[in-house]
Design an enzyme around this catalytic site. Structure first.
Site, PDB file in Angstrom:
ATOM      1  N   ASP A 208      17.015   5.326  37.866  1.00 15.02           N
ATOM      2  CA  ASP A 208      16.812   6.057  39.110  1.00 15.02           C
ATOM      3  C   ASP A 208      16.776   7.578  38.884  1.00 15.02           C
ATOM      4  O   ASP A 208      17.497   8.315  39.545  1.00 15.02           O
ATOM      5  CB  ASP A 208      17.963   5.660  40.064  1.00 15.02           C
ATOM      6  CG  ASP A 208      17.806   6.245  41.444  1.00 15.02           C
ATOM      7  OD1 ASP A 208      16.668   6.364  41.913  1.00 15.02           O
ATOM      8  OD2 ASP A 208      18.842   6.594  42.052  1.00 15.02           O
ATOM      9  N   GLU A 452      25.199  -0.048  33.575  1.00 15.93           N
ATOM     10  CA  GLU A 452      24.748  -1.222  34.323  1.00 15.93           C
ATOM     11  C   GLU A 452      23.712  -2.064  33.569  1.00 15.93           C
ATOM     12  O   GLU A 452      22.647  -2.390  34.114  1.00 15.93           O
ATOM     13  CB  GLU A 452      24.193  -0.808  35.691  1.00 15.93           C
ATOM     14  CG  GLU A 452      25.206  -0.116  36.582  1.00 15.93           C
ATOM     15  CD  GLU A 452      24.654   0.201  37.978  1.00 15.93           C
ATOM     16  OE1 GLU A 452      23.482  -0.118  38.236  1.00 15.93           O
ATOM     17  OE2 GLU A 452      25.404   0.750  38.792  1.00 15.93           O
ATOM     18  N   TYR A 506      28.472   0.549  45.830  1.00 15.41           N
ATOM     19  CA  TYR A 506      27.893   1.285  46.962  1.00 15.41           C
ATOM     20  C   TYR A 506      28.070   0.477  48.251  1.00 15.41           C
ATOM     21  O   TYR A 506      27.094   0.176  48.941  1.00 15.41           O
ATOM     22  CB  TYR A 506      26.413   1.587  46.675  1.00 15.41           C
ATOM     23  CG  TYR A 506      26.263   2.626  45.580  1.00 15.41           C
ATOM     24  CD1 TYR A 506      26.293   3.983  45.871  1.00 15.41           C
ATOM     25  CD2 TYR A 506      26.147   2.242  44.246  1.00 15.41           C
ATOM     26  CE1 TYR A 506      26.196   4.937  44.874  1.00 15.41           C
ATOM     27  CE2 TYR A 506      26.048   3.190  43.237  1.00 15.41           C
ATOM     28  CZ  TYR A 506      26.075   4.530  43.559  1.00 15.41           C
ATOM     29  OH  TYR A 506      25.986   5.482  42.570  1.00 15.41           O
ATOM     30  N   GLU A 542      31.107   5.291  39.860  1.00 14.96           N
ATOM     31  CA  GLU A 542      30.113   5.782  40.830  1.00 14.96           C
ATOM     32  C   GLU A 542      30.480   5.247  42.198  1.00 14.96           C
ATOM     33  O   GLU A 542      30.886   4.080  42.333  1.00 14.96           O
ATOM     34  CB  GLU A 542      28.692   5.279  40.507  1.00 14.96           C
ATOM     35  CG  GLU A 542      28.010   5.918  39.331  1.00 14.96           C
ATOM     36  CD  GLU A 542      26.586   5.384  39.113  1.00 14.96           C
ATOM     37  OE1 GLU A 542      25.918   4.975  40.091  1.00 14.96           O
ATOM     38  OE2 GLU A 542      26.153   5.380  37.953  1.00 14.96           O
TER      39      GLU A 542
END
Ligand code: BDP
Length: 648
Positions: A208, A452, A506, A542
């Site tokens: 990303d 990840e 998230y 994160e």
């Protein structure tokens, strides 16, 4: 098609054999520093530049553009170095270019460097994304795979061939990512002529951030004598008031040399010395290296000066290299991260090397601004998501006491074909290069081998295990992790091998969008699951939410500053319960907004920054600052008279 023949990729039959087959690097990669014996010439500034826009991107090689001046084989434009080339011009095809670009610069080399055969002249590229081939005066001197680590070539004998000729340096750089690069990617040829123009191909990636490319870090020439200090390794410890610096110096160019190793305090007074090439220096009344906000004088650095003298029949050689040394220890227990035997709580950020116009190019005003912002924020740490950052940044961390989780470019490893032998071989080489470059930074306290990865895929466990084992053999002194995604619990397959569990999540964003009320439950479950299974300390590596600066709505709605704040606040409430148990850190995603590829979920990039891309604060920056200064007061072990007022 886009690559020339690759050097150095060892192909063997199984992953374990790959581990044994990758030959460890045998030369050092000391940061180039001036000294009484070493000179340095920066080649930053304007270079001639041309993108090879031929259909197969290979015209430059076919027509040997390196053999004469680039301007003689076609039109060139000005290109600043260091910088990504993508955002420099108005040419949309250059912004999104895939393939070889060519840089060239003529350099006037000091006459003494050419005349003195006892001098090595080294060309060093701080980083070039992704694959590079380098020529000097038309002769190939090196090639390198990987976009975030330095590489060098000794060019002394070449420039001495014809001393009257200017030294012409040509560097071809290819940003193509394949299944075996790091990060990986695929090239897709869009062959349906009812939909796509002839010859269209695109770069697919699973990460990303924008795949910026070019000469990203300084290019320079530096000298050493023919006999020189090639590498230094230090490992530090302390017992009561005595500091212990174990060191190893490797010398090249002669079988024997006389060495003097002197450790000096920050006022230049010698505190310990030796004449052995490896040994132990003891430091009385040691001043330890402490993190920012953990001590009243963080980032204390000694200097280790290595002096070398050697002689062959005709010449004598003297070399001097000075390495900054911070004396500190790092340890991990089942629930704590200890620096100098004291519990350390990571309250920090994830970053990117990213800014307007320069892309990923090293930029001093940006670096200093970012450090000022991190210190204002009360951040004591960051993770080099998702690739190694410039050495200049790590040196700032050493001096300011900012703790670093040093990550390799193993991001977006999602395709099963990227877990094969060739990928692993390259990944092992990258870890080698990373550890070799960064092993002496006191600020670096942990290695992260990947972000990840699709760890649930069958070959992933052995791949990660091999990677971690190799990294541990390269550096037995630092803990190792890889970053897992909590949404994918099966991504824990490498967890048995790490020292610290790092989890990204998230909640209320990618899942249960808009439902802030899920955060306390889901975050609590996340932590209990991971700790219950592994009994290892956990960092929330994160968390966050996109917020477009200046967008407001109350009650909070996604993409507003209020929603970003609400997400952070809910996460913090859970962190405050768990940090008393086994959660040892929290790193916000992200320090600043950053550019990504174009897509329907990104409006001019990722907006999870607590600062805008131009480094202006969103509301979340103030929320986080208050929290981080409070955490510093509670966990930082500062003496009472230096406590940081939260009301600032
Ligand atoms: C995480 C990735 C990071 C992304 C972030 C996001 O590690 O690179 O930018 O998600 O989606 O999973 O904002």
């Amino acid at each position: 098609m886009l690559f020339p023949d690759r050097l150095g990729v060892v192909r063997v039959v199984c992953l374990v054999a790959v581990f044994d087959a990758v030959v460890p690097l045998d030369t050092g990669m000391l940061f180039p520093r001036e000294s009484s014996s070493r000179e340095l010439k920066e080649l930053n500034g304007l270079w001639d530049f041309r993108a090879d826009k031929s259909a197969n991107r290979n015209q430059g090689f076919e027509r040997s553009w390196y053999k004469s001046r680039l301007a003689e084989s076609g039109p060139v434009i000005d290109m600043p170095v260091p910088a990504s080339y993508n955002d420099i011009t108005q040419d949309i095809t250059l912004r999104d270019f895939i393939g070889w670009v060519w840089y060239e610069r003529e350099v006037v080399v000091p006459a003494r460097w050419v005349a003195d055969k006892g001098t090595r002249v080294v060309l060093r590229v701080g980083s070039a994304h992704y694959y590079s081939v380098v020529w000097v005066n038309g002769e190939k001197v090196t090639e390198h795979e990987g976009g975030h680590l330095p590489f060098e070539a000794e060019i002394g004998s070449l420039i001495r061939k014809n001393p009257t000729m200017p030294c012409r340096i040509t560097i071809a750089v290819n940003n193509t990512l394949t299944l075996e690069t790091l990060p990986p990617g695929t090239i897709q040829h869009m062959n349906d002529r009812t939909k796509y123009p002839d010859g269209l191909f695109v770069q697919n990636t699973d990460f990303d951030f924008f795949n910026y490319a070019g000469l990203h870090r300084p290019v320079l020439l530096y000298t050493t004598p023919k006999v020189y200090v090639d590498d230094i390794t230090v490992v530090t410890d302390f017992l009561d008031d005595t500091g212990v610096v174990r060191y190893d110096v490797s010398v090249r160019g002669a079988a024997t040399a006389i060495l003097k190793v002197t450790l000096m305090d920050n006022e230049g007074h010698s505190v310990s010395s030796s004449s052995e090439s490896s040994g132990v220096l003891k430091v009385a009344d040691v001043k330890l290296w402490w993190p920012y906000l953990m001590h009243e004088s963080p980032g204390y650095l000694y200097s280790m000066e290595v002096q070398l003298m050697a002689a062959d029949g005709k010449w004598t050689y003297e070399d001097v290299y000075t390495l900054p040394v911070g004396i500190r220890t790092v340890q991990v227990t089942s629930s704590q991260f200890l620096i100098n035997n004291k519990p350390f709580y990571f309250h920090g950020v994830n970053k990117h090397e990213d800014s307007d116009i320069r892309g990923k190019g090293l930029d001093w005003p940006l670096i200093v601004k970012d450090f000022n912002l991190m210190k204002w924020l009360g951040a004591n740490s960051f993770r080099t998501s998702h690739y190694p950052y410039a050495e200049e940044i790590l040196q700032m961390c050493d001096r300011h006491g900012i703790v670093v989780i040093d990550e390799c470019p193993g991001v977006g490893i999602k395709d099963i074909r990227s877990f094969g032998n060739a990928s692993l071989s390259h990944h092992l080489v990258v870890m080698d290069e990373l550890v070799r470059r960064d092993k002496n930074h006191p600020s670096v306290v942990m290695w992260s081998v990947a972000n990840e990865p699709a760890a649930e895929l069958p070959p992933a466990e052995l791949y990660l295990k091999t990677l971690i084992k190799r990294t541990r053999s390269l550096d037995p002194t630092r803990p190792i992790t890889y970053i897992t995604a909590s949404i994918n619990y099966a991504s824990d397959k490498g967890a048995p091998y790490v020292d610290v569990i790092c989890v990204n999540s998230y909640f209320s964003w990618y899942q249960d969008s808009g439902h802030l009320e899920v955060i306390p439950i889901q975050l609590n479950t996340q932590f209990e699951n991971w700790y219950g299974k592994y009994q290892k300390p956990i960092i929330q590596s994160e968390y966050g939410a996109d917020a477009v600066s200046g967008l407001h709505r109350d009650p909070p709605v996604m993409f507003t500053e209020e929603y970003q704040n609400a997400v952070l606040q809910s996460y913090h409430d859970v962190f405050d319960q768990k940090r008393k148990q086994y959660v040892i850190g929290e790193l916000i995603w992200n320090f600043a907004d950053f550019m990504t590829k174009q897509g329907v979920t990104r409006v001019l990039g990722n907006k999870k920054g607590i600062f805008s891309r131009q480094r202006q604060p969103k509301a979340a920056a103030f929320l986080l600052r208050k929290r981080y200064l409070r955490l510093a007061n509670e966990t930082g072990r500062l003496p009472p008279w230096t406590k940081y007022p939260c009301s600032l």
